[in-house]
Every structure is written in structure tokens, then in C-alpha cells.
Design an enzyme around this catalytic site. Structure first.
Site, PDB file in Angstrom:
ATOM      1  N   SER A  99       0.819  -1.218   0.000  1.00 51.70           N
ATOM      2  CA  SER A  99       0.000   0.000   0.000  1.00 51.70           C
ATOM      3  C   SER A  99       0.855   1.270   0.000  1.00 51.70           C
ATOM      4  O   SER A  99       0.428   2.306  -0.503  1.00 51.70           O
ATOM      5  CB  SER A  99      -0.924   0.015   1.220  1.00 51.70           C
ATOM      6  OG  SER A  99      -0.149  -0.075   2.401  1.00 51.70           O
ATOM      7  N   ASP A 119      -1.392   7.368  10.517  1.00 48.83           N
ATOM      8  CA  ASP A 119      -1.742   6.077  11.133  1.00 48.83           C
ATOM      9  C   ASP A 119      -0.491   5.294  11.519  1.00 48.83           C
ATOM     10  O   ASP A 119      -0.548   4.100  11.792  1.00 48.83           O
ATOM     11  CB  ASP A 119      -2.618   5.242  10.185  1.00 48.83           C
ATOM     12  CG  ASP A 119      -1.872   4.859   8.898  1.00 48.83           C
ATOM     13  OD1 ASP A 119      -0.730   5.346   8.685  1.00 48.83           O
ATOM     14  OD2 ASP A 119      -2.420   4.064   8.108  1.00 48.83           O
ATOM     15  N   HIS A 171       1.219   4.688   6.970  1.00 49.53           N
ATOM     16  CA  HIS A 171       1.102   5.202   5.595  1.00 49.53           C
ATOM     17  C   HIS A 171       1.512   6.669   5.520  1.00 49.53           C
ATOM     18  O   HIS A 171       1.280   7.444   6.452  1.00 49.53           O
ATOM     19  CB  HIS A 171      -0.333   5.029   5.089  1.00 49.53           C
ATOM     20  CG  HIS A 171      -0.728   3.587   4.987  1.00 49.53           C
ATOM     21  ND1 HIS A 171      -1.415   2.938   5.984  1.00 49.53           N
ATOM     22  CD2 HIS A 171      -0.486   2.672   4.024  1.00 49.53           C
ATOM     23  CE1 HIS A 171      -1.602   1.675   5.626  1.00 49.53           C
ATOM     24  NE2 HIS A 171      -1.041   1.486   4.442  1.00 49.53           N
TER      25      HIS A 171
END
Ligand code: SGN
Ligand code: CA
Length: 726
Positions: free
Chosen positions: A551, A701, A704
Site C-alpha cells: 500500500s 496512522d 502510511h
């Protein structure tokens, strides 16, 4: 001729091989496809009779706890050939191609003086290796007028019914073609009773006038276990095909009750005479059902019950022909005088759902498909009527055959010889296994069964589903039909912990590192879509720079968008990041199209934080996954320079456990850089405050990146890329 055989044995014995038996026994290994133990008389079948199979049990032994290592065709066969679990023999799921250059028991049997033959279903993609004689079905093969692949590379079509043809050809080899001076192993491998369950004419009406008892769990609602069960596409209620499974002709007349994709291909293969014989029996039954449906006489439940009867009767009719086959083979052994010198085994590649849990098919680690029949007769060694509860697995067959032949069992085989146990009349020694390991890998495929693995002891079964990261725990004593997982029941807390420990230890023992085992997430629609889009993009070879990862890499298209266009907008780039990926998924993607035709100058690789995040996976295991990716890149893109990133820091502070795991991975992968093709870069400090914390302006978070985070990444990377000529 006897003297020749004894002579061969004397040579073997002098070479240090010794069976401890008078001479090397022959082995007749009869193996069918999808035959569940609950449809064998000797296993207490409530639904059919199998007198010939039962004879093996009566005159020899029955194994009540016989399991497969991976409940699907090709993999089960590969486990048998190699004596190894799937991740070691490389055949993880149907569609793989068996690497015939590896060690297999038939090759070693040849070395031990045996003549080896296989006739029937093979299903391993490549041609059989290690057999003096073979004649196998292409792929799944056909029930009617089947084709067989020949050793000379040609195909031969036979007229008639597959089970009978396999039996006749096996008998012909035994009678005429083998060398009578050598011991033999004959593997007679039936297609039956595999789907679409087409019986032979002599059994079209077997069971027609009776109602086969339904299993208690036919109307399972899948509550109380992993929610992935509900995604299954193998239920009698919803996934039986009008033509293929249920044997109706023409258009699907009741699409609310029957799936309609498949015609009955077996019917299409029949000669006119065969079709006429079939229609005479099946058509009146079909018309009677259609009329009842049209009259609105059947409730939804009754339709499922009708479908169950149609399915199970055809399945059992196929088995009856397999039982005939066993009968003919046993008769031949008697008539020829070979019986005394021949081990006979009956088994099948996995179990099957006969309506249990509302299902047909296999794959799940639940009892019905985890079990394999195992009946063995060995005159002079096993007394008649032995019943064993030892936990055996298909990886044990190869070692057992070799041991019985007096040959060495290679250390790399993970299974164990059962010979000592057989001599002890089925009683296992104190050192025999206390638990089996099971793993199923074929997701994103027919029947929608997710990847899972687990362990089973005599009483408990633990299953793990990586997709949802769920554990299921079953107490087989109190819940033999596995209707309720007790993993969250406080009364089972200690048992769960113990089973998890056994799971971890067995995975270590069998050398299972999921970080290196290629895994698709193709059963997740968003993943499948992005993967397909990337494979499409990679068909364009005009790429200089590729980013590979999870991601954080995918995020170049989100929070990193503006920075991306500023830094890479004018360069020919491709983003191969997918959120949630671990090393194993990247391994799968890079070997299944994601590299397409590209030949980039530079590949930027960062992967592994999800191996940490999802499982706290051991750093050396994750590092091995990264190494595997580097090896794939070296092979597929030998001229591409790789910029291997240390995984970015995550979590609250310097002693955050997941951050520490990433640090430990980075320590190991740094050493994979050769400074030539692979460079290692560590940009972690770009994202950290002086006290080791991560500012929310960089990673809100703690994992990320924000746009500012991406700016720092790009700025740090830029000189490296320039250096590499970009
Ligand atoms: C075919 C069957 C499936 C079955 C697999 C695997 N569909 O795809 O129902 O699960 O084989 O079976 S069918 O439409 O061809 O009947 S296996 O025994 O070879 O593993
Ligand atoms: Ca099978």
C-alpha cells in the site's frame, strides 16, 4: 525365472538394502479420484456396499485416521510421488506442472530393481517420469470413450467406459507385458468417481428404487465458523449444473434452482447406441421431475433433496464400477498365484462431500475431504482384520513403498514409512506423529474455497485462514461434524494456545515459510482488478522505472499523487504496488504477468511490512521472501538495477514491536545487496522525529505516508535514481 529375481534381490541385499522380508513384495496400488471413505462399506458406509474393497480390509488392515496433505487432485498425487508436502514438491494447486526432474518414489523403486507402471488418471501436467510403462488420461480424462496419452506421445481413443478400460489395461500389463522376473509396482488410477459422476450402463438403475439417507448437515447454514465458508460455490442447493451435474438435456428450465453454464460433455462423447441406452433410463426420470416442478409440487427444500439423490446415486454408481475393478484385480492375483507376494492398497486422492455441509467437492480441511481411504493387504505381514487408528498421511506412501522394497528412504522425504507399524498390526510406535499438517493453496478458483492450513490431532483441529486472519478450532469429540468453532470459547483458551503452538512448530518442522510460497489474492475482487490492470499495463514494454510493493507503493496514486507527477511524471514509470500485499503476493504477481514485457532500467522494491503487520512473521522468514523476489527479478530482468528499500519504520516509538520486526528484517536484507545489480537504501530516518516517534504530518496512522512523507521519500531516492542513469 525365480532364480533371476532372487539374484536381483541378492545384489540389492549386498548393496546394503534389506527388507527384512523373504523377497521384495509386488505392490498393486489401486487409487481412485474423489472417493470418500464414507462411501466404502469397510468404513461403515450407510449408503452403499463395496464388497471387493472391503475384502482388502478384511484380509488386511483398515486405517481409520488416514489424511491427505492438500485436498485436491494434482497436489495429492504430487505429495504421494515425492513423500513431501506441496510447498516442497512445488505442486501447490491444480494447473501447476509437476517437475518430473525431482526425486520421486517410482524412480527410487526402479533403482531398487522394481518395474514400475501407471495406468489411468495422472493430472500432473507433464509426462510421467520414473515409470517403465505408462498410459494416462489427458487432464481429467473422460468417462465415455476416453482418450489416453501414450508413451510415444500419441493419443489413443478407446471405445467404452473409462473405469473398465483402465482395469483391462492394467490387467493386460500384469498378464502380458511386465517382466515376470522383476518385482513390480502397478498404480491403477481411476478417474471415477470424479465429477460429473457418469456411471456405466450396467449401473444406471442401481439404487433407483431406494432413497439414499441424507447427511445430518445437508442444510448447514455455515454459522459459527469463518465467514469465508459462506462464499463457497460448491453447494448442492446453488451450484449444481443443469446438464453437467444433473444430466438434463437442453436449456436449463429452472434457473432459480440449477446453474446453467455446463452441458453434459460425457453425453456428447457417447456413440448413438450409448446415447440411446442412456436416454432410455435417464429421460423418463428427468421428465418426471420436470413435470413435478411445472406442477409446483416441490418446495425449495424438496428440490435440494431431489438434487442430492440425483448426485449421490450417480456418484455411488461410479463407485460400484471401481469396486468391480478391485474385484477383477484381486481375482487375477489369486488366479496367477501372485496374491501371496503382493501388497494391495486401495486409496483415493482425497475425500469428498457427499452432501455434508450441503456440499459436493473437497478442498476444505473438514473431515469429509481431509480423509483418504487407506486399505492395505499384505499377506504374511498384516493379519486379517487389523484396524489402525494411527494418523497417517499421503506423504507416507512413498516411504512405505520404498521401505517395503528394502530401499533407503531419502531424508528429504517428509513422510514416514509405515512398515514397522504394519508389522506391528497397525499399532504405531511411541515416536509416531501426534498431529498432521494440512495446507490448501488453490483460491481464486472453481468452488471459491480460500487458502487455509492447519493441524489435526486425534481430538482437535485448528484451521487458519490467512485472507481473513481467522482461526477456527474444532473439538472432534464433542462436535464431530464440525458445526461450531470454539476458538473464542474461554473454556478452550488453553487448547487453542496449545494447538497454535503445535501449528507453529509443525510449520517449522516441515519448513513451511508462507513468505516464500507464491499466493494470489485473486479471490478478493479489488485485488484481482488491480492485478489485472497492472498485468495489462506491463504489456507495454516502454517502462524505465518500476515501483514494486504494497500500500505504501500503491499510495503514489493517492497521497503521493502530486509528488509522483513532479518527480516521475516525465519518466516512463509503472506502479506495481497493491495495498495489503505481503512478500508471497508479490512473488505470485511477478511470476503471473505483472512484469509483462517491461525491461526497466530500475526497479524500486519495498515489501514486508504486512508480513510484520499481519502475522508478526519471523524476520528471517520475511527476509527469505524478499530474497525470493530478488531471485525472480534477477531471472526475469537480469539487466535491471534493483533499489531495495529497508522497510519504513512504523508504530509509536523506537521499541514498537512491529517496528522492531521491520528493523530486524532490514538488518538481514541489507546483506542481499551486491552493490552492483542490487543496492540497498535505508530512508527510515527521513520519517522520524528526534525521539524516534513518527509525526502525524508524516504518517497519521503510523504506517502510511502523507504527501509530505512522499515528498521526503522522493527527495531521498532522487540522487540514487540519477546515479543509476535515470
Ligand atoms: C474440475 C471440476 C471441479 C473439481 C476440479 C478439481 N469441475 O474442475 O468440480 O473441483 O476439477 O478436481 S468440472 O466441471 O470439470 O467437473 S480434481 O479431482 O481434479 O482435483
Ligand atoms: Ca480428486
Amino acid at each position: 525365472m525365480i532364480s533371476l529375481r532372487l539374484f536381483a534381490f541378492a545384489i540389492l541385499a549386498s548393496a546394503g538394502l534389506s527388507t527384512g522380508f523373504a523377497k521384495q513384495p509386488n505392490i498393486l496400488f489401486v487409487f481412485s479420484d474423489d472417493h470418500a471413505p464414507q462411501a466404502i462399506g469397510a468404513y461403515g458406509s450407510k449408503i452403499n456396499e463395496t464388497p471387493n474393497m472391503d475384502r482388502i480390509a478384511k484380509e488386511g488392515a483398515i486405517f481409520q485416521n488416514s489424511f491427505c496433505a492438500n485436498s485436491i487432485c494434482g497436489p495429492s498425487r504430487a505429495c504421494i510421488l515425492t513423500g513431501k508436502h506441496s510447498h516442497k514438491n512445488g505442486f501447490l494447486h491444480n494447473g501447476n506442472r509437476f517437475d518430473g526432474s525431482q526425486m520421486t518414489f517410482p524412480k527410487l523403486m526402479q533403482d531398487a530393481g522394481y518395474q514400475t507402471a501407471i495406468i489411468g488418471k495422472w493430472h500432473l501436467g507433464t509426462d510421467p517420469v520414473g515409470f517403465d510403462h505408462w498410459e494416462v488420461l489427458p487432464g481429467q480424462g473422460s468417462y465415455y470413450n476416453p482418450d489416453f496419452l501414450q508413451m510415444d506421445g500419441k493419443r489413443k481413443r478407446y471405445q467404452g467406459y473409462c473405469t473398465d478400460i483402465i482395469t483391462e489395461n492394467a490387467l493386460a500389463w500384469l498378464k502380458q507385458d511386465r517382466d515376470p522376473d522383476k518385482p513390480f509396482i502397478m498404480m491403477c488410477q481411476h478417474k471415477a468417481p470424479h465429477r460429473n459422476w457418469s456411471p456405466p450402463p450396467r449401473y444406471y438403475s442401481l439404487y433407483e428404487d431406494v432413497s439414499i439417507p441424507e447427511p445430518d448437515t445437508l442444510f448447514d447454514d455455515y454459522a459459527g465458523r469463518s465467514d469465508l465458508l459462506k462464499l463457497n460455490e460448491m453447494s448442492i442447493a446453488n451450484h449444481m449444473h443443469w446438464g453437467h451435474d444433473m444430466k438434463f438435456k437442453g436449456e436449463n428450465q429452472f434457473p432459480d434452482h440449477f446453474a446453467g453454464r455446463h452441458n453434459n460433455g460425457e453425453y456428447a462423447r457417447m456413440t448413438n447406441a450409448q446415447k440411446a441406452a442412456w436416454d432410455e433410463v435417464y429421460e423418463p426420470r428427468n421428465q418426471a421431475f420436470i413435470e413435478k416442478m411445472k406442477a409446483g409440487d416441490l418446495t425449495d427444500r424438496e428440490v435440494v433433496q431431489w438434487k442430492y439423490q440425483r448426485y449421490i446415486k450417480d456418484y455411488l454408481r461410479c463407485i460400484q464400477a471401481v469396486d468391480d475393478s478391485v474385484g477383477s484385480l484381486l481375482d487375477y492375483l489369486d488366479e496367477s498365484g501372485l496374491a501371496e507376494d503382493t501388497i494391495v492398497i486401495y486409496s483415493s486422492d482425497q475425500g469428498f462431500y457427499l452432501g455434508e455441509h450441503g456440499w459436493y467437492d473437497k478442498r476444505w480441511m473438514f473431515e469429509e475431504s481431509l480423509r483418504m481411504p487407506f486399505l492395505i493387504r499384505w499377506p504374511g505381514v498384516i493379519n486379517p482384520g487389523v484396524e489402525s487408528t494411527a494418523m497417517i498421511q499421503n506423504i507416507d506412501y512413498g516411504p512405505t513403498f520404498l521401505d517395503a522394497a528394502g530401499a533407503q528412504v531419502p531424508a528429504e522425504m517428509q513422510g514416514r514409512s509405515m512398515v514397522e507399524m504394519l508389522r506391528n498390526q497397525g499399532k504405531e510406535s511411541a515416536t509416531w506423529r501426534d498431529a498432521i499438517y494440512y495446507a490448501y493453496y488453490e483460491n481464486a478458483a472453481v468452488h471459491a474455497v480460500p487458502v487455509h492450513d492447519g493441524v489435526r490431532t486425534d481430538r482437535y483441529k485448528l484451521m487458519f485462514f490467512p485472507r481473513s486472519r481467522q482461526w477456527n478450532l474444532f473439538d472432534l469429540e464433542t462436535d464431530p461434524t464440525e458445526m461450531t468453532s470454539v476458538h473464542a470459547d474461554p473454556a478452550y483458551a488453553d487448547i487453542l494456545a496449545g494447538m497454535q503452538k503445535r501449528y507453529r512448530d509443525l510449520r517449522q518442522f516441515y519448513d513451511v515459510n508462507s513468505a516464500t510460497i507464491p499466493a494470489t489474492r485473486g479471490d478478493e475482487p479489488n485485488w484481482a482488478k488491480r492485478d489485472a490492470a497492472m498485468t495489462k499495463a506491463a504489456k507495454n514494454s516502454d517502462v524505465d522505472l518500476v515501483f514494486i510493493g504494497d500500500s505504501i507503493t500503491q499510495g503514489w496514486e493517492g497521497a503521493g499523487k502530486d509528488v509522483w507527477s513532479q518527480f516521475y511524471g516525465d519518466r516512463k514509470t509503472l506502479n506495481l504496488g497493491i495495498g495489503g500485499d505481503r512478500t508471497e503476493h508479490v512473488i505470485w504477481r511477478l511470476t503471473h504477468g505483472n512484469l509483462g514485457k517491461i525491461k526497466p532500467k530500475v526497479a524500486v522494491l519495498m515489501i514486508g511490512t504486512n508480513n510484520t503487520g499481519h502475522f508478526d512473521q519471523d524476520p528471517s522468514q520475511v527476509a527469505a521472501g524478499v530474497q525470493e523476489i530478488l531471485d525472480i527479478l534477477a531471472k526475469k530482468l537480469p539487466d535491471t538495477k534493483v533499489v531495495l528499500h529497508g522497510i519504513f519504520p512504523r508504530g509509536n516509538g523506537p521499541l514498537d514491536l512491529k517496528r522492531l520486526n521491520n528493523i530486524a528484517i532490514n538488518q538481514q536484507i541489507r546483506r542481499m545487496a551486491d552493490g552492483e545489480r542490487v543496492q540497498f537504501v535505508e530512508f527510515g530516518d527521513q520519517f522520524l522525529e528526534a525521539d524516534g516517534s513518527i509525526s502525524p504530518t508524516i504518517m497519521p496512522d503510523k504506517l502510511h505516508l502523507t504527501p509530505e512523507g512522499y515528498r521526503r521519500w522522493a527527495s531521498a531516492l532522487e540522487p540514487v535514481l540519477k546515479d543509476l542513469g535515470l
